[in-house]
Design an enzyme around this catalytic site. Structure first.
Site, PDB file in Angstrom:
ATOM      1  N   GLY A   1       4.206   0.586   8.310  1.00 47.88           N
ATOM      2  CA  GLY A   1       3.987   1.159   9.604  1.00 47.88           C
ATOM      3  C   GLY A   1       2.337   1.113   9.888  1.00 47.88           C
TER       4      GLY A   1
ATOM      5  N   TYR B   1       2.886   6.786  18.147  1.00 50.67           N
ATOM      6  CA  TYR B   1       3.135   7.061  16.713  1.00 50.67           C
ATOM      7  C   TYR B   1       4.331   8.258  16.883  1.00 50.67           C
ATOM      8  CZ  TYR B   1       3.281   7.957  11.847  1.00 50.67           C
ATOM      9  OH  TYR B   1       3.805   8.304  10.617  1.00 50.67           O
TER      10      TYR B   1
ATOM     11  N   SER C   1       0.807  -1.366   0.141  1.00 50.34           N
ATOM     12  CA  SER C   1      -0.065  -0.080   0.109  1.00 50.34           C
ATOM     13  C   SER C   1       0.739   1.131   0.040  1.00 50.34           C
ATOM     14  CB  SER C   1      -0.975   0.039   1.196  1.00 50.34           C
ATOM     15  OG  SER C   1      -1.586   1.179   1.455  1.00 50.34           O
ATOM     16  N   GLY C   2       0.267   2.312  -0.463  1.00 55.89           N
ATOM     17  CA  GLY C   2       0.842   3.712  -0.272  1.00 55.89           C
ATOM     18  C   GLY C   2       2.305   3.843  -0.596  1.00 55.89           C
ATOM     19  N   ILE C   3       3.004   4.434   0.362  1.00 51.70           N
ATOM     20  CA  ILE C   3       4.529   4.488  -0.144  1.00 51.70           C
ATOM     21  C   ILE C   3       5.498   3.381  -0.096  1.00 51.70           C
ATOM     22  CG2 ILE C   3       6.588   5.835   1.125  1.00 51.70           C
ATOM     23  CD1 ILE C   3       4.549   7.555   2.813  1.00 51.70           C
TER      24      ILE C   3
ATOM     25  N   ASP D   1       3.955 -11.004   9.587  1.00 50.95           N
ATOM     26  CA  ASP D   1       3.332  -9.866  10.640  1.00 50.95           C
ATOM     27  C   ASP D   1       4.657  -9.170  11.337  1.00 50.95           C
ATOM     28  OD1 ASP D   1       2.441  -8.336  12.678  1.00 50.95           O
ATOM     29  OD2 ASP D   1       1.048 -10.061  13.485  1.00 50.95           O
TER      30      ASP D   1
ATOM     31  N   LYS E   1       8.364   7.225  15.719  1.00 45.04           N
ATOM     32  CA  LYS E   1       9.111   7.912  14.761  1.00 45.04           C
ATOM     33  C   LYS E   1      10.558   8.525  15.453  1.00 45.04           C
ATOM     34  CE  LYS E   1       6.547   6.569  11.345  1.00 45.04           C
ATOM     35  NZ  LYS E   1       6.935   5.464  10.710  1.00 45.04           N
TER      36      LYS E   1
ATOM     37  N   SER F   1       9.107   9.979  10.067  1.00 42.90           N
ATOM     38  CA  SER F   1       8.110  11.175   9.574  1.00 42.90           C
ATOM     39  C   SER F   1       8.562  12.421  10.174  1.00 42.90           C
ATOM     40  CB  SER F   1       6.870  10.571  10.464  1.00 42.90           C
ATOM     41  OG  SER F   1       5.732  11.677  10.465  1.00 42.90           O
TER      42      SER F   1
ATOM     43  N   ASP G   1       4.936  -7.721   3.336  1.00 42.32           N
ATOM     44  CA  ASP G   1       3.872  -7.052   4.068  1.00 42.32           C
ATOM     45  C   ASP G   1       2.880  -7.997   4.658  1.00 42.32           C
ATOM     46  OD1 ASP G   1       2.389  -4.029   3.067  1.00 42.32           O
ATOM     47  OD2 ASP G   1       1.357  -5.297   4.302  1.00 42.32           O
TER      48      ASP G   1
HETATM   49  P1  NAI Z   1      -0.291   2.459   4.348  1.00 43.22           P
HETATM   50  O1  NAI Z   1      -1.300   2.169   5.404  1.00 43.22           O
HETATM   51  O2  NAI Z   1      -0.779   2.789   3.071  1.00 43.22           O
HETATM   52  O3  NAI Z   1       0.786   1.261   4.100  1.00 43.22           O
HETATM   53  C1  NAI Z   1       1.413   0.680   5.332  1.00 43.22           C
HETATM   54  C2  NAI Z   1       1.755  -0.667   4.842  1.00 43.22           C
HETATM   55  O4  NAI Z   1       2.170  -1.436   6.148  1.00 43.22           O
HETATM   56  C3  NAI Z   1       0.332  -1.581   4.418  1.00 43.22           C
HETATM   57  O5  NAI Z   1       0.423  -2.389   3.452  1.00 43.22           O
HETATM   58  C4  NAI Z   1       0.264  -2.548   5.706  1.00 43.22           C
HETATM   59  O6  NAI Z   1      -0.542  -3.773   5.336  1.00 43.22           O
HETATM   60  C5  NAI Z   1       1.800  -2.756   6.113  1.00 43.22           C
HETATM   61  N1  NAI Z   1       1.755  -3.035   7.621  1.00 43.22           N
HETATM   62  C6  NAI Z   1       1.135  -2.422   8.590  1.00 43.22           C
HETATM   63  N2  NAI Z   1       1.319  -3.139   9.719  1.00 43.22           N
HETATM   64  C7  NAI Z   1       2.259  -4.357   9.421  1.00 43.22           C
HETATM   65  C8  NAI Z   1       2.524  -5.375  10.106  1.00 43.22           C
HETATM   66  N3  NAI Z   1       2.297  -5.664  11.251  1.00 43.22           N
HETATM   67  N4  NAI Z   1       3.281  -6.442   9.222  1.00 43.22           N
HETATM   68  C9  NAI Z   1       3.495  -6.203   7.936  1.00 43.22           C
HETATM   69  N5  NAI Z   1       3.066  -5.294   7.330  1.00 43.22           N
HETATM   70  C10 NAI Z   1       2.345  -4.170   7.662  1.00 43.22           C
HETATM   71  O7  NAI Z   1       0.508   3.657   4.909  1.00 43.22           O
HETATM   72  P2  NAI Z   1       1.808   4.824   4.274  1.00 43.22           P
HETATM   73  O8  NAI Z   1       1.075   6.108   4.206  1.00 43.22           O
HETATM   74  O9  NAI Z   1       2.078   4.376   2.852  1.00 43.22           O
HETATM   75  O10 NAI Z   1       2.792   4.716   5.306  1.00 43.22           O
HETATM   76  C11 NAI Z   1       3.985   3.983   4.810  1.00 43.22           C
HETATM   77  C12 NAI Z   1       5.030   4.548   6.014  1.00 43.22           C
HETATM   78  O11 NAI Z   1       5.150   5.789   5.855  1.00 43.22           O
HETATM   79  C13 NAI Z   1       4.667   4.225   7.503  1.00 43.22           C
HETATM   80  O12 NAI Z   1       5.814   3.776   8.244  1.00 43.22           O
HETATM   81  C14 NAI Z   1       4.091   5.695   8.021  1.00 43.22           C
HETATM   82  O13 NAI Z   1       4.383   5.756   9.424  1.00 43.22           O
HETATM   83  C15 NAI Z   1       5.043   6.550   7.184  1.00 43.22           C
HETATM   84  N6  NAI Z   1       4.514   7.996   6.972  1.00 43.22           N
HETATM   85  C16 NAI Z   1       3.301   8.042   6.354  1.00 43.22           C
HETATM   86  C17 NAI Z   1       2.961   9.427   6.248  1.00 43.22           C
HETATM   87  C18 NAI Z   1       1.345   9.840   5.615  1.00 43.22           C
HETATM   88  O14 NAI Z   1       0.912  10.930   5.640  1.00 43.22           O
HETATM   89  N7  NAI Z   1       0.869   8.733   4.992  1.00 43.22           N
HETATM   90  C19 NAI Z   1       3.647  10.524   6.587  1.00 43.22           C
HETATM   91  C20 NAI Z   1       4.737  10.369   7.306  1.00 43.22           C
HETATM   92  C21 NAI Z   1       5.357   8.940   7.497  1.00 43.22           C
END
Ligand code: NAI
Length: 257
Positions: A76, A155, A14-16, A50, A159, A116, A35
């Protein structure tokens, strides 16, 4: 730029993480996705794990091949999730995976941690950061109690501690040419953006007013890819803000510029 490199990217569903996996693959890397849920694009392989569970991380480390040229720790949890889970995934699991994978990293490998803007004030959390250095998964609830880490604070703390951990290990594996850096995005439009807005309330709304737009996953992916590349070979232990200028804005306010 990443041709012939084998990269492990966590959070790739997902996402980043998904954007970084796609970007690195387009630059020629062999991308291994990690993931807890399957990504739509699995690139060179998908490993389900996990990352809040040390036993699952140990199994993952055993399954992954040797000769890994880069590890992007992107998985995350957002601040809306239970405090202990957030610390386990964002900090303890990340550290456990990184340290466990060291023997399988190639010399000259690059590690990139997704921190972050929320970790900006890490120097103010030093006692808790130092106490978290050897924190065991089972001791997380007691640790949170001791340092008053409840709700969204988990959170921020995860970070803060991650930026400090990255800095502390600036030279830990220098003899092998292995380096570690962090990337700190501001608010990015991914499925968890709403979680931040909900948790941070007025502060998030104020941030969004100052910013011209929220970030996109594609604003972050190329920076992670660069840090994974040989072009970043002399960048070590640092934290790169990628936030449309928010970090600079906060610094300018603090110093009256
Ligand atoms: P997202 O929710 O789109 O992606 C996070 C991914 O991590 C998901 O695919 C999820 O399944 C996976 N994940 C979560 N828990 C897990 C676990 N226990 N085991 C394996 N996989 C797991 O979030 P996003 O926004 O892409 O975030 C990615 C990173 O960027 C995170 O570390 C987040 O804290 C950081 N971040 C995000 C910001 C934002 O505004 N979206 C801003 C600053 C940092």
């Amino acid at each position: 730029m990443l041709t012939n490199k084998t990269l492990v990217i966590t959070g790739a569903a997902s996402g980043i993480g998904a954007a970084t996996a796609a970007h690195c693959a387009a630059l020629g890397a062999r991308v291994l996705c990690v993931d807890m849920r399957p990504p739509a694009r699995q690139h060179a392989g998908f490993f389900q794990a996990d990352l809040s569970d040390p036993a699952a991380i140990d199994r993952l480390v055993a399954e992954l091949p040797a000769g890994i040229d880069g590890l992007a720790n992107i998985a995350g949890l957002p601040p809306t999730r239970p405090a202990a889970d957030v610390l386990k995934v964002n900090l303890l699991g990340l550290r456990h995976l990184t340290l466990g994978l060291l023997p399988k990293l190639a010399d000259g490998a690059s590690i990139v941690n997704l921190a972050s803007l929320a970790g900006f004030e890490w120097p103010q959390a030093l006692p808790a950061i130092q106490a978290s250095e050897d924190l065991d998964f089972a001791a997380v609830p007691a640790f949170c109690e001791r340092f008053g880490i409840h709700g969204a604070r988990s959170y921020f703390f995860s970070k803060e501690a991650l930026i400090a951990w990255t800095l502390r290990h600036r030279w830990s594996w220098r003899a092998r040419g292995i380096r570690m850096n962090a990337v700190s995005p501001g608010p990015v439009d991914t499925p968890i953006l709403q979680d931040f807005i909900e948790t941070l309330g007025e502060r998030a709304e104020e941030d969004m007013r100052i910013m011209d737009r929220p970030g996109r996953a594609d604003d972050i992916a190329p920076v992670v890819a660069f840090l994974l590349s040989d072009g970043a070979a002399w960048i070590r232990g640092t934290n790169v803000p990628v936030d449309g200028g928010m970090h600079a804005h906060i610094l300018a306010q603090i110093h009256g510029l």
